[in-house]
Each structure stands twice: as structure tokens, then as C-alpha cells.
Design an enzyme around this catalytic site. Structure first.
Site, PDB file in Angstrom:
ATOM      1  N   GLY A  25      39.266  46.924  35.587  1.00  0.00           N
ATOM      2  CA  GLY A  25      40.283  46.664  36.603  1.00  0.00           C
ATOM      3  C   GLY A  25      39.939  45.477  37.479  1.00  0.00           C
ATOM      4  N   ASP A  26      38.669  45.333  37.820  1.00  0.00           N
ATOM      5  CA  ASP A  26      38.212  44.203  38.620  1.00  0.00           C
ATOM      6  C   ASP A  26      38.453  42.884  37.879  1.00  0.00           C
ATOM      7  OD1 ASP A  26      36.653  42.810  40.742  1.00  0.00           O
ATOM      8  OD2 ASP A  26      35.188  42.571  39.135  1.00  0.00           O
ATOM      9  N   ALA A  27      38.094  42.858  36.608  1.00  0.00           N
ATOM     10  CA  ALA A  27      38.268  41.640  35.807  1.00  0.00           C
ATOM     11  C   ALA A  27      39.750  41.289  35.675  1.00  0.00           C
ATOM     12  CB  ALA A  27      37.642  41.818  34.431  1.00  0.00           C
TER      13      ALA A  27
END
Length: 162
Positions: free
Chosen positions: A48-50
Site C-alpha cells: 500500500g505504501d509503494a
């Protein structure tokens, strides 16, 4: 061995990975059982961060931003734990029960409980939800959440004059 059995031992077997992920996507498109999905909340948070970082960068570029130093600075602020926590709280009434469950799993699995404070843990939960939506191919919902989040964060940045 660094990688689990079936992924080429200590050397990444990208062809195997691409074939397997392709099968999962094909099955999902056919409405069949999606196969192996990601379940670890920290892995989902990583994913999700990426994805959110790429979404932010694309959003800013297509808004006409071209100064790379400024792009990096603004993207870093938007993607920060503080502003992700602001977005999570602002959207609190809009999360489904399933999304709230993945948020709690991501928040509670966050390894840096003493380091980053509550905002870090909230951002880990937020990113786990994004990773969950991406992994389950809920792209319309994922983009809706990201768009609303960016608008909330940009408003907060403006209010804080950052």
C-alpha cells in the site's frame, strides 16, 4: 535461503513470479477464486505504501508540477505518517467494516510502536488498507480513497502552511 521454496531459493526467479501473478489476475478476471492472496498486514502495508507513493507522484506530475525537488518534498509530506493519519481520521465514517478490520491488523502489527508514535501506527494501518484493496483488485475503491486522501492532505498542508 532468502526466499521461500518455489521462488528460486536465494535467487529471485522473476519468470515464475510473473507467471504465478498472471494466473491470479486471469482467475480474478474470470470471476474464479483468486488463489493465494496476501494476508500479512505488514506486507499489505508495504504494498500500500509503494502504491500510494506512485499514485501521489503521478497525481502531482499530471497536475503540472515539474520541479523534481519540489515534487520530492511535497510527495514526502503527503506520504508522511502525520498526514496519512489525518486522512484516515477524516474518512473514518466512510470505511467499510472489512477495511476497518485490515486497518486494525496493520496498526497493531506495526513494529515501531515506540518510535513513531500513534500517527506511525495509524499510517501503517492506513497503508495496510490500501494494500488490501490493491491485492483484492478493488481498484475503483482504491482510487476513490487515494483521491479523497490527497485532497484532505493538501487542504491540511495548506492550513498548516507547509
Amino acid at each position: 535461503k532468502i526466499l521461500p521454496k518455489g521462488y528460486g531459493g536465494s535467487v529471485v526467479n522473476f519468470n515464475h513470479f510473473i507467471q504465478e501473478r498472471g494466473k491470479l489476475i486471469e482467475n480474478a478476471q474470470k470471476g474464479q477464486a483468486p488463489g493465494k492472496l496476501l494476508e500479512d498486514p505488514l506486507t499489505l502495508a508495504y504494498l500500500g505504501d509503494a502504491w500510494f507513493s506512485l499514485y501521489i507522484r503521478s497525481y502531482l506530475c499530471y497536475q503540472g508540477w515539474q520541479n523534481v525537488r519540489l515534487l520530492q518534498s511535497v510527495e514526502g509530506k503527503i506520504a508522511s505518517a502525520t498526514y496519512q493519519a489525518i486522512a484516515w481520521r477524516a474518512l473514518e465514517e466512510e470505511w467499510t467494516e472489512e477495511e476497518k478490520g485490515w486497518f486494525k491488523r496493520g496498526r497493531n502489527a506495526s513494529p515501531s510502536r515506540g518510535r513513531g508514535g500513534p500517527d506511525y501506527r495509524i499510517s501503517s494501518g492506513y497503508e495496510a488498507v490500501l494494500g488490501f484493496l490493491l491485492d483484492r483488485k478493488k481498484m475503483e475503491r482504491l482510487e476513490e480513497v487515494a483521491e479523497k486522501s490527497i485532497q484532505i492532505i493538501l487542504k491540511a498542508l495548506e492550513e498548516n502552511k507547509e
